[in-house]
Design an enzyme around this catalytic site. Sequence first.
Site, mmCIF file in Angstrom:
data_model
loop_
_atom_site.group_PDB
_atom_site.id
_atom_site.type_symbol
_atom_site.label_atom_id
_atom_site.label_comp_id
_atom_site.label_asym_id
_atom_site.label_seq_id
_atom_site.Cartn_x
_atom_site.Cartn_y
_atom_site.Cartn_z
ATOM 1 N N HIS A 29 0.866 -1.179 0.000
ATOM 2 C CA HIS A 29 0.000 0.000 0.000
ATOM 3 C C HIS A 29 0.900 1.225 0.000
ATOM 4 C CE1 HIS A 29 -3.776 2.213 0.772
ATOM 5 N NE2 HIS A 29 -2.955 3.093 1.320
ATOM 6 N N CYS A 30 0.767 2.053 -1.024
ATOM 7 C CA CYS A 30 1.632 3.216 -1.182
ATOM 8 C C CYS A 30 0.915 4.470 -0.706
ATOM 9 C CB CYS A 30 2.053 3.376 -2.647
ATOM 10 S SG CYS A 30 3.179 4.757 -2.917
ATOM 11 N N ILE A 31 1.469 5.086 0.313
ATOM 12 C CA ILE A 31 0.841 6.278 0.875
ATOM 13 C C ILE A 31 0.940 7.466 -0.078
ATOM 14 C CG2 ILE A 31 2.898 7.114 2.079
ATOM 15 C CD1 ILE A 31 1.094 7.858 4.409
#
Length: 309
Positions: A158-160
């Site tokens: 999950h890429c912020i």
Amino acid sequence: MDLNPFRLCSGLKVIGYFMILIVFAIVVLSYYAVVVLIWAPRLLDGGFTSFLSFTIIIIFHILLVMLMWSYIRVVVQDPGSVPENWKLVSEQNIEEGNSVALSDYASIENPTPTLSTEQIERRQSQSRGYCSKCQNGKPPRCHHCSVCQRCVLKMDHHCIWVVNCVGARNYKFFLLFVVYTFLITTLDTLVLLPSFIKFFRQSKNQSLLPGNIAVIFLVFVLNLAFSLSLLCFVIMHASLLSSNTTSVEVYEKKKSPQWRYDMGWKRNFEQVFGANKVLWFFPLFSKKDMESIPALHGMEFPTRSDVVD
């Protein structure tokens, strides 16, 4: 009532929206420093200086367009989720006591009519092919994201920075975003370096306003930091891509003498970027690739015939 501490991770989405603003702010500052302040004024100098300025500005705009195109695609594109009706065990078969209908990826024992619903769910949750949180079947290479609160097909992480999961259907866009960001930050660092050096050598004889000098200094430092950090990121994902491994599968791969999804670097690459070479550098897929490469959809993946699970 059980408390799930990972639900607090959903708060990262709020931070992620702030990160999008940071990305656009850095792009605007870089454009102002590189194009407006430094190289656009030199277009009228004539000779080699004009040619160099024109070349730098053209390359900068091409990379900027590709970066923003890839970034928007990875932000808005769903990484792939499991269909709601994708059940590992058919309720009808459980009720009738028939043999259990499993998908090709299921790995649980056949329940019998004597098993209670609670026992069946317990067996399912212990299986690789079932997610107890989503109460749904789980295709291969699918993982549950604690931020998105759902299972993501071929989840990488999950890429912020993009407020989204990186999975089967947007991994190419993410890689292109990383590569183009690395290229443009490296370009910015190189073309701003002379001005950065001049700032220290001739600090008393500056023609630029103090505010513009501060912008150039800030943009140079930011781009240098991003360029160095992204270099490591590009190398890491190039290694993962060549072996057809996701970030969450690294530990699992270490336990296997041979990785079952490693089909050779060429086929591994095509499972992410497609077989159409013309579109490799664009955040697009051809219709033919979408029809002929099931891995792009995230539900089916070819495996090595010499590897047994």
